[in-house]
Design a protein around this motif. Structure first.
Motif, PDB file in Angstrom:
ATOM      1  N   ARG A   1      97.639  36.475  40.770  1.00 34.60           N
ATOM      2  CA  ARG A   1      97.421  35.348  39.871  1.00 34.60           C
ATOM      3  C   ARG A   1      96.746  34.187  40.594  1.00 34.60           C
ATOM      4  O   ARG A   1      97.010  33.934  41.771  1.00 34.60           O
ATOM      5  CB  ARG A   1      98.744  34.889  39.262  1.00 34.60           C
TER       6      ARG A   1
ATOM      7  N   THR B   1      96.652  30.383  41.192  1.00 36.22           N
ATOM      8  CA  THR B   1      97.634  29.306  41.095  1.00 36.22           C
ATOM      9  C   THR B   1      97.026  27.997  41.578  1.00 36.22           C
ATOM     10  O   THR B   1      96.075  27.981  42.370  1.00 36.22           O
ATOM     11  CB  THR B   1      98.898  29.620  41.921  1.00 36.22           C
ATOM     12  N   LEU B   2      97.591  26.888  41.094  1.00 41.45           N
ATOM     13  CA  LEU B   2      97.068  25.568  41.427  1.00 41.45           C
ATOM     14  C   LEU B   2      97.403  25.204  42.869  1.00 41.45           C
ATOM     15  O   LEU B   2      98.486  25.512  43.370  1.00 41.45           O
ATOM     16  CB  LEU B   2      97.643  24.522  40.474  1.00 41.45           C
TER      17      LEU B   2
ATOM     18  N   ILE C   1      98.029  29.504  36.419  1.00 35.83           N
ATOM     19  CA  ILE C   1      97.219  28.793  35.437  1.00 35.83           C
ATOM     20  C   ILE C   1      96.723  29.789  34.396  1.00 35.83           C
ATOM     21  O   ILE C   1      96.302  30.897  34.707  1.00 35.83           O
ATOM     22  CB  ILE C   1      96.042  28.056  36.121  1.00 35.83           C
ATOM     23  N   LYS C   2      96.786  29.372  33.137  1.00 34.60           N
ATOM     24  CA  LYS C   2      96.307  30.193  32.045  1.00 34.60           C
ATOM     25  C   LYS C   2      94.851  29.854  31.726  1.00 34.60           C
ATOM     26  O   LYS C   2      94.369  28.758  32.012  1.00 34.60           O
ATOM     27  CB  LYS C   2      97.171  29.978  30.800  1.00 34.60           C
TER      28      LYS C   2
ATOM     29  N   ASP D   1      94.336  26.793  29.758  1.00 36.19           N
ATOM     30  CA  ASP D   1      94.467  25.498  30.440  1.00 36.19           C
ATOM     31  C   ASP D   1      93.134  24.992  30.985  1.00 36.19           C
ATOM     32  O   ASP D   1      93.009  23.806  31.332  1.00 36.19           O
ATOM     33  CB  ASP D   1      95.462  25.609  31.600  1.00 36.19           C
ATOM     34  N   VAL D   2      92.158  25.861  31.078  1.00 32.00           N
ATOM     35  CA  VAL D   2      90.867  25.502  31.676  1.00 32.00           C
ATOM     36  C   VAL D   2      89.916  25.119  30.554  1.00 32.00           C
ATOM     37  O   VAL D   2      89.372  25.977  29.851  1.00 32.00           O
ATOM     38  CB  VAL D   2      90.290  26.668  32.501  1.00 32.00           C
TER      39      VAL D   2
ATOM     40  N   PHE E   1      89.274  23.187  38.875  1.00 35.30           N
ATOM     41  CA  PHE E   1      90.588  23.239  39.499  1.00 35.30           C
ATOM     42  C   PHE E   1      90.456  23.828  40.908  1.00 35.30           C
ATOM     43  O   PHE E   1      89.631  24.715  41.151  1.00 35.30           O
ATOM     44  CB  PHE E   1      91.558  24.103  38.679  1.00 35.30           C
TER      45      PHE E   1
ATOM     46  N   ILE F   1      92.145  26.181  43.531  1.00 41.22           N
ATOM     47  CA  ILE F   1      92.976  27.351  43.321  1.00 41.22           C
ATOM     48  C   ILE F   1      93.308  28.028  44.651  1.00 41.22           C
ATOM     49  O   ILE F   1      92.464  28.078  45.563  1.00 41.22           O
ATOM     50  CB  ILE F   1      92.264  28.349  42.382  1.00 41.22           C
TER      51      ILE F   1
ATOM     52  N   GLU G   1      98.399  33.515  44.516  1.00 42.84           N
ATOM     53  CA  GLU G   1      99.840  33.500  44.287  1.00 42.84           C
ATOM     54  C   GLU G   1     100.568  33.967  45.546  1.00 42.84           C
ATOM     55  O   GLU G   1     100.203  34.965  46.163  1.00 42.84           O
ATOM     56  CB  GLU G   1     100.188  34.416  43.113  1.00 42.84           C
TER      57      GLU G   1
ATOM     58  N   TYR H   1      97.510  34.694  31.750  1.00 38.06           N
ATOM     59  CA  TYR H   1      97.293  34.038  33.040  1.00 38.06           C
ATOM     60  C   TYR H   1      96.049  34.622  33.713  1.00 38.06           C
ATOM     61  O   TYR H   1      95.775  35.836  33.615  1.00 38.06           O
ATOM     62  CB  TYR H   1      98.498  34.220  33.957  1.00 38.06           C
TER      63      TYR H   1
END
Length: 364
Positions: free
Chosen positions: A216, A218-219, A226-227, A230-231, A237, A239, A242, A345
């Motif tokens: 995944r 992740t931020l 993050i899905k 969300d973007v 973002f 990134i 995970e 995600y």
């Protein structure tokens, strides 16, 4: 070249015996004659030093004492800044793998050093401008160019040295000396090269990262997944993979796996054959490590869809697979193939398919 004004009068050259005080009159005449410049060899008397203007601290002892207090207060602030920097260095030790401790150490240490340097600088300037001796003076300087005799003699010395040494005619000696001087630094170059990675293919260090199929996005630095929803269009973002925050060598891993995630209009993307599935509905992910010398590419321009490296201004075009459009970088940013999982995600399809980072590494 002669010049006639509207009245027909001719502008005459000044006589050599004219007084210096008439130069202003001739300047005025030049203005009335269309602004033609007048060249004169007349000299002007030395006007001398301007009248001395005493400072307020020279006239008022109370103001002088106030300035003195300001100066030593700034110096004491500098001392306090130095002590604060030492205390911050001990109070916020840099722990292995803890970016939070590194940030605190950098911030407070920087504040202390800034206060120390600023206190000294401002105090010294205020001291010089308000309290140090304030007297005008003249610094008489001699011409820096040597006399013709000195310059001629220097040429003769070089010519005599060439003849006496035979440097100009003994070509074997001259060429062997030049070769020795060129070869002399090479051992130092080899020794410094030994400090670098000892691999036949240094690019192998950058060929693999933490990214793998199903990992995944992740931020950074929270590590929250993050899905795709969300973007939003035009957003960007930072990134990380995970699980990176749980790695003992997370700083080293992050230096290779950091990614920038952006969403643009899918119609604006120019996708090469074979990369059609690497983005998801206009969401693209590219390595954050500049291909010039490895600086973090962290600036996204929403209108032009350009990524900018702040170190040397290399610019990459997101719409065209982050190809270089300006700056010293010679290679596009590697793209991370992404998609979404069953929960919506964003996940990686695989690792990068080419080495990340600077292009000065040898690549097979």
């Amino acid at each position: 070249m002669a010049h006639d004004d509207s009245s027909g009068s001719e502008l005459a050259a000044p006589s050599s015996g004219a007084a210096a005080g008439t130069a202003v009159e001739r300047a005025g005449t030049a203005e009335s004659n269309g602004g033609l410049a007048v060249i004169t060899t007349d000299t002007f008397p030395d006007p001398g030093m301007p009248p001395h203007r005493p400072r307020v601290t020279d006239l008022d002892p109370k103001k002088a004492r106030t300035a003195q207090r300001a100066v030593y207060t700034l110096f004491y602030l500098s001392v306090a800044g130095s002590v604060f920097a030492l205390a911050a260095y001990m109070a916020f030790p840099i722990e292995d793998g803890d970016p939070g401790a590194l940030r605190l150490n950098t911030v407070f240490l920087g504040l202390g050093i800034t206060l120390a340097l600023m206190g000294i600088g401002l105090g010294a300037v205020h001291w010089a401008k308000t309290l140090m001796a304030d007297h005008e003076g003249i610094d008489v300087r001699h011409p820096v160019r040597g006399t013709p005799e000195t310059r001629t003699r220097a040429v003769e010395i070089f010519d005599d040295a060439n003849k006496e040494s035979g440097f100009g005619r003994r070509t074997l000696i001259r060429n062997s000396l030049i070769g020795a001087l060129v070869a002399f630094p090479l051992p130092a170059v080899i020794l410094f090269r030994g400090l670098g990675p000892q691999f036949d293919n240094p690019a192998s260090l950058l060929e693999t990262t933490m990214w793998k199929a199903g990992a995944r996005l992740t931020l950074d630095p929270s590590g929250l997944p993050i899905k795709a929803s969300d973007v939003t269009l035009g957003s960007a973002f930072h990134i990380i993979p995970e699980g990176l925050n749980e790695m003992p060598d997370r700083l080293e891993q992050k230096a290779k796996a950091a990614v920038l995630l952006m969403r643009v209009n899918p119609a604006d993307l120019n996708v090469s054959p074979g990369r059609e599935t690497w983005n998801y509905d206009g969401i693209v992910a590219y390595s954050k490590i500049c291909t010039h010398v490895g600086c973090p590419v962290a600036l996204f321009e929403q209108q032009t869809h350009h990524l900018l490296c702040p170190c040397h201004q290399s610019t990459f075009d997101v719409n065209n697979e982050c190809k270089v459009i300006f700056g010293p970088a010679k290679r596009a940013l590697p793209q991370l193939p992404i998609t979404v999982d069953g929960e919506g995600y964003l996940i990686a399809q695989s690792d990068f398919l080419e080495p990340v980072g600077p292009s000065f590494w040898e690549r097979s």
